[in-house]
Design an enzyme around this catalytic site. Sequence first.
Site, mmCIF file in Angstrom:
data_model
loop_
_atom_site.group_PDB
_atom_site.id
_atom_site.type_symbol
_atom_site.label_atom_id
_atom_site.label_comp_id
_atom_site.label_asym_id
_atom_site.label_seq_id
_atom_site.Cartn_x
_atom_site.Cartn_y
_atom_site.Cartn_z
ATOM 1 N N GLU A 96 41.959 37.282 81.069
ATOM 2 C CA GLU A 96 42.204 38.384 80.219
ATOM 3 C C GLU A 96 42.550 38.185 78.782
ATOM 4 O O GLU A 96 43.826 38.591 78.317
ATOM 5 C CB GLU A 96 43.306 39.184 80.819
ATOM 6 C CG GLU A 96 42.840 39.520 82.436
ATOM 7 C CD GLU A 96 44.115 40.211 83.211
ATOM 8 O OE1 GLU A 96 43.878 41.059 83.894
ATOM 9 O OE2 GLU A 96 45.321 39.656 83.019
ATOM 10 N N GLU A 111 39.713 38.223 90.831
ATOM 11 C CA GLU A 111 41.025 38.723 91.509
ATOM 12 C C GLU A 111 40.540 40.006 92.367
ATOM 13 O O GLU A 111 39.992 40.707 91.766
ATOM 14 C CB GLU A 111 42.044 39.327 90.168
ATOM 15 C CG GLU A 111 42.541 38.026 89.727
ATOM 16 C CD GLU A 111 43.647 38.470 88.603
ATOM 17 O OE1 GLU A 111 44.127 39.469 88.650
ATOM 18 O OE2 GLU A 111 43.842 37.716 87.702
#
Length: 1020
Positions: free
Chosen positions: A450, A516
């Site tokens: 991220e 994820e």
Amino acid sequence: MSQVNIDLSHLADPTFFADNRLPAHSDHLWYASAAEAAAARSSYQVCLDGVWKLHYARNPSLAVDGFEDPSYDVSQWDDIAVPAHLQLHGYDKPQYANVQYPWDGHEDIDPGQVPTDYNPTASYVRTFTLPQALPAGERLVLRLEGAESAVVVWVNGAYVGYAEGSFTPSEFDLTAHVHAGANRLALRVYKWCSGSWMEDQDFFRFSGLFRSVYLRRLPATHLADLRVGVSLSEDLRTAEVTLRTRLEGPGSVRAVLDGVGELVAGDDGVARLTVADPHLWSGEDPYLYDLDIEVCDADGAVTEVVPQRVGIRRFGIEDGVLKINGQRIVFMGVNRHEFGEQGRVMTRERTELDLIALRRANVNAIRTSHYPNNSFLYELADEYGFYVIDEANLESHGSWDGVTRQGQDPEAVIPGNHPQWHDAVVDRVTDMYERDKNHPSIVMWSCGNESYGGDNIADMAALLHAKDSRPVHYEGITWDPRRPDTSDVVSQMYTPAAEIEAQLATRRDKPFILCEYAHTMGNSFGGADLYMDLAEREPLFQGGFIWDFADQAIRLTAPDGSAYWGYGGDSGESPHDGDFCGNGIFYADHSESPKIQEVRHLFQGLRTEVARESFTVTNRFLFTHSSAYDCVVTLEREGVPVASADVETDVAPGTSATYPLPLALPDGADGTAGEYAITVSFRLRQATAWAEAGEEIAWDQGVVTVEAPAGLPGPFAIAGNPGARPVLVRGRHNIGVHGESFQVLFSGLTGALTSYRYGRTQDGAGELLRAPVLPCFWHAPTANERGYGGPYEEGAWQLASRYPRLVEDHDWPAAVEEDGESVTVAFTYALAGLPGSTCEMRYRVLGDGTVEVTQTLDPTGEVPSLPELSAMIQVPGTMDRLTFYGEGPEETYVDRRGGGRLGVHSSEVVEQMAGYLNPQESGSHTGVRWARVTDRRGRGILVSAPEGGQIEFSALPWTPFEVEDAPHDFELPLTDRTVIRPALMRRGVAGDDSWGARPKKQHLLPTGRLVHRFSFKGVL
């Protein structure tokens, strides 16, 4: 460079991230002899873990000057354990933050700058003793396994160096500054530095020396680095093992692969050995060869013995998909923060227990979110057989979330394309690679998490590609596609299965994984089977990694002195992100949460479809035949074992086979009619490193009904004989219905069933109700429901549950009917917040005390999504034992019931409340045929589904409203009741994510008029 005075300008300079730090190298350890190596106790290494002296300051300006000087008196300083987080030992505050930077709103600083007022600064002092001066040519190195987030090193008052990068080792050469006798080691650790902008992971913010500290002695001839390579032939029948070494000092290296032979060095300095018919390493068979390395000096004397484990395997993208040893892999993985009861201070022993627990849950892969773990994690993953994505210590989420939310300029993102951040991020990925490169468990490298995209991260990937053949992963190209070469796979987060399938219909250039998915916050993990079903029918979708392994929480003390698990805000910190850290399939103490039941079943390697006369086994393993396991078939009649038999199976990987059922079903005569569960269970034949022989690794069930022959009683009916018609007593304000052993009272004033006595009914004895029976449409919102705004959208159902109003449209407030065997009383309620909607509660009382309940919800107009349709029956708290025939033993929901086994299960009622960080809906069970809630003598209430039917059932010590009002378990009120909620259905718990994802349509309650039927009766 020798920078003696580290000041704020250095802390805030992204280009200054290391000074005099030694180059990263492989994580091997060297020993003085083979005997030392066998005992795993190196005389070349001394651990400095233990008690250190500490001075704590709120910021660098308040830190003491000159403390590194040996003459500076630190005797009155505090003592602190190393390794440890300062914030868990009374200094500063633990702070949990997800995306937002922890200083946000306190100080207005730009990327790279550091807070000036609040930057906790810890000064550490420790003395070590050298028995004698270092021999000529030998060196002494300080190794810091983890210092968060910047550290300055002095020894005997002399500046040694500086390092950032919290999650990889920093090494410093102390040789020029040490002497025989006592030596003072002084360290200063800053909580925030420019590197903190790249450590914005979703976790608690700590600081200090949180991993071990070592002194390592390097002989004059020292193996500084080694690189093991493995190349397999196309048919996997031969392998070439190579060894590249970097030797410091004159000498030579000899290496022998145990059971095979000696590696022979070529003209290029690379030692090689061909292995015929190699024993391949895989997650199913993690076989490791021992490579014994001897280092000799120029005279031929052995100076070092280095043991190295070698896994021979091939992993990569072949035929467009990820393969291990030629077979397509599906990652059934978890993300794992290195976090336990001491925060990120982890031991090898605790880590090993974690991996054993994951193996027993059928997990095969780990992503090290979002930083390199301790070296022992990879060593254990090699041994236990996990496929690992090793992730670099990079996350700058707080610098770019505004790009997607608010359209901010992506050029402001760090590290992005900014030259001042380039060397730091490349250094971080280099440190990870060099340390971890020899572990066969690592199948992919990750450039971080991220941090959007750009050239700097692309250069991280390029470095990994240049050094290694393993695929490189980076999810950020989903958000910033300018440099697609950064990742060899398409990696996304929390994409619903249907959307993945739609994407793959047009994009098929790379394998697709979810780094994820299935955000398991609180009561979650609903609908995860949709992902595994997709992985079986779509070759390009190769599974993913659940978020995440265990709740991140810290043990705190409640006002009453009890311990509880604290989350964001519980330490008085701000900003914070509340209980968003409670995402684990394991609890904070690493014990199993109820979600493990579903994980274990979903990830099992053998699937079985059970029919009335046969069963079909599908082998999802890649290399293991079903014959490796015992197959046991059992037959149970309504929870009672009837018969068991062993079956020899031999289903090859990737195939299916059908076998006749080895047990005959009864014919239904002589009372054998009823419901039967046929369970096919696969169990370990032999003990493994992670389980004893007999451990179940896979199971499935089939349920069949055996009808009674004509003229004989039908299947077992829980209600029994209805008996004589009960007596009806019409009072002025109450309706009573009486039988030989029971009394039921309906109140016209309360407008509900208010009393049910069974057994001894005189003088008020035998009362089973603590409150009026009322309809319920609400449960304590789950984390996922809170995430999509369910309480706001659906709060009318809470009002309807708490404040129903009796509709008096009869001569008496309720409708009363009689027939030849029963009395029926019905109440109709108008529902607060839902104009025009009603719910009728109809009670048919039979002569044996059975009360048949028909609950009819009649909504009018557009109403919100319904959380559940149930009745709330409150009984005395002494009735604290639950036994039910349904799906369990752990909680199950309509979208998380695959792991629930039909049978008779028992527990204490309080155990039905799951230990989620924030109390919420929990403890429900699907497929319930009957349930008993009793006291220790067996007195209580029996709740039954309609004959041949099923209900959902919950029994907790609290009402849904009490659970909803408690932010922590210690805030749940003292209770003297058990709250029973038999339900037509509860909405699925969902779990694609926890900030907007709703249950799938098939997991919602139907709209329109709904009818819920069940019965209850007292038991003695």
